[in-house]
Design a protein around this motif. Structure first.
Motif, PDB file in Angstrom:
ATOM      1  N   GLU A  44      13.431 -25.771  43.786  1.00 36.65           N
ATOM      2  CA  GLU A  44      12.864 -24.986  42.522  1.00 36.65           C
ATOM      3  C   GLU A  44      13.459 -23.531  42.131  1.00 36.65           C
ATOM      4  N   LYS A  45      14.190 -23.030  43.173  1.00 37.06           N
ATOM      5  CA  LYS A  45      14.974 -21.930  43.038  1.00 37.06           C
ATOM      6  C   LYS A  45      16.363 -22.438  42.176  1.00 37.06           C
ATOM      7  N   SER A  46      16.746 -23.539  42.244  1.00 37.98           N
ATOM      8  CA  SER A  46      18.117 -23.971  41.637  1.00 37.98           C
ATOM      9  C   SER A  46      17.760 -24.615  40.206  1.00 37.98           C
ATOM     10  N   TYR A  47      16.600 -24.447  39.665  1.00 34.25           N
ATOM     11  CA  TYR A  47      16.339 -25.044  38.405  1.00 34.25           C
ATOM     12  C   TYR A  47      17.162 -24.259  37.272  1.00 34.25           C
ATOM     13  N   ASP A  48      17.775 -24.838  36.572  1.00 31.78           N
ATOM     14  CA  ASP A  48      18.686 -24.279  35.445  1.00 31.78           C
ATOM     15  C   ASP A  48      19.697 -23.364  35.800  1.00 31.78           C
ATOM     16  N   ARG A  49      20.245 -23.408  37.091  1.00 29.35           N
ATOM     17  CA  ARG A  49      21.217 -22.590  37.577  1.00 29.35           C
ATOM     18  C   ARG A  49      22.538 -22.814  37.376  1.00 29.35           C
ATOM     19  N   PHE A  50      22.832 -24.103  36.766  1.00 26.34           N
ATOM     20  CA  PHE A  50      24.181 -24.425  36.491  1.00 26.34           C
ATOM     21  C   PHE A  50      24.522 -23.624  35.029  1.00 26.34           C
ATOM     22  N   HIS A  51      23.770 -23.165  34.252  1.00 25.43           N
ATOM     23  CA  HIS A  51      24.236 -22.419  32.981  1.00 25.43           C
ATOM     24  C   HIS A  51      24.901 -21.195  33.413  1.00 25.43           C
ATOM     25  N   GLU A  52      25.806 -20.764  32.625  1.00 27.55           N
ATOM     26  CA  GLU A  52      26.401 -19.541  33.073  1.00 27.55           C
ATOM     27  C   GLU A  52      25.414 -18.046  32.771  1.00 27.55           C
ATOM     28  N   ASP A  53      24.767 -18.289  32.006  1.00 25.95           N
ATOM     29  CA  ASP A  53      23.573 -17.416  31.572  1.00 25.95           C
ATOM     30  C   ASP A  53      22.281 -17.559  32.047  1.00 25.95           C
ATOM     31  N   SER A  54      22.273 -18.406  33.334  1.00 22.75           N
ATOM     32  CA  SER A  54      20.746 -18.725  33.746  1.00 22.75           C
ATOM     33  C   SER A  54      19.725 -17.840  33.990  1.00 22.75           C
ATOM     34  N   ASP A  55      20.207 -16.542  34.229  1.00 19.84           N
ATOM     35  CA  ASP A  55      19.227 -15.517  34.092  1.00 19.84           C
ATOM     36  C   ASP A  55      18.532 -15.128  33.081  1.00 19.84           C
ATOM     37  N   ARG A  56      18.950 -15.708  31.845  1.00 19.76           N
ATOM     38  CA  ARG A  56      18.518 -15.311  30.557  1.00 19.76           C
ATOM     39  C   ARG A  56      17.766 -16.414  29.968  1.00 19.76           C
ATOM     40  N   ILE A  57      17.606 -17.592  30.727  1.00 15.43           N
ATOM     41  CA  ILE A  57      17.080 -18.730  30.147  1.00 15.43           C
ATOM     42  C   ILE A  57      15.371 -18.722  30.731  1.00 15.43           C
ATOM     43  N   LEU A  58      14.381 -18.925  29.867  1.00 13.87           N
ATOM     44  CA  LEU A  58      13.134 -18.808  30.072  1.00 13.87           C
ATOM     45  C   LEU A  58      12.408 -20.258  29.713  1.00 13.87           C
ATOM     46  N   ASN A  59      11.377 -20.842  30.485  1.00 14.06           N
ATOM     47  CA  ASN A  59      10.720 -21.886  30.101  1.00 14.06           C
ATOM     48  C   ASN A  59       9.277 -21.307  29.846  1.00 14.06           C
TER      49      ASN A  59
END
Length: 124
Positions: A44-59
């Motif tokens: 659950e914590k690794s969701y979308d973490r492969f993107h370089e700006d993953s902290d700026r992605i929201l679902n």
């Protein structure tokens, strides 16, 4: 010294077989549950973490109640993404996606068309 401790532990296990079996089964279930919970949290914590700006992605998700049940959904109409992007200065870009199970047809020749279903297709 370790040899003596192991010998005493083995004798104790052998003398109290049922109690030892119950303790070992309980320990096994506890370790298995702990491992599964740790794997779930890690996933659950690794969701979308492969993107370089993953902290700026929201679902974006929406919740509503129907007959006392709280139902969550993440599927919105096409206009929601453009409206959010236009009205909020914090949103740089928006993308709407959903899975589709509609048939896909490919025309292989003038007379034949191949139709197949892909359950893992994402429509944008």
């Amino acid at each position: 010294m370790l040899k003596n401790h192991l010998k005493i532990a083995f004798r104790s296990f052998w003398k109290n077989k049922l109690n030892s079996f119950i303790n070992l089964v309980g320990l096994s279930f506890g370790l298995a549950a702990c491992t599964l919970i740790a794997m779930y949290v890690s996933h659950e914590k690794s969701y979308d973490r492969f993107h370089e700006d993953s902290d700026r992605i929201l679902n974006l998700k929406s919740y509503f109640e129907m007959n006392g049940n709280r139902i969550g959904m993440s599927r919105f109409s096409a206009i929601v993404a453009s409206e959010l992007k236009d009205k909020s200065p914090h949103i740089e870009d928006a993308f709407r996606y959903f899975t589709s199970q509609d048939p896909i047809s490919i025309k292989t020749s003038k007379a034949s068309t191949e139709i197949f279903y892909n359950k893992n297709l994402l429509d944008a």
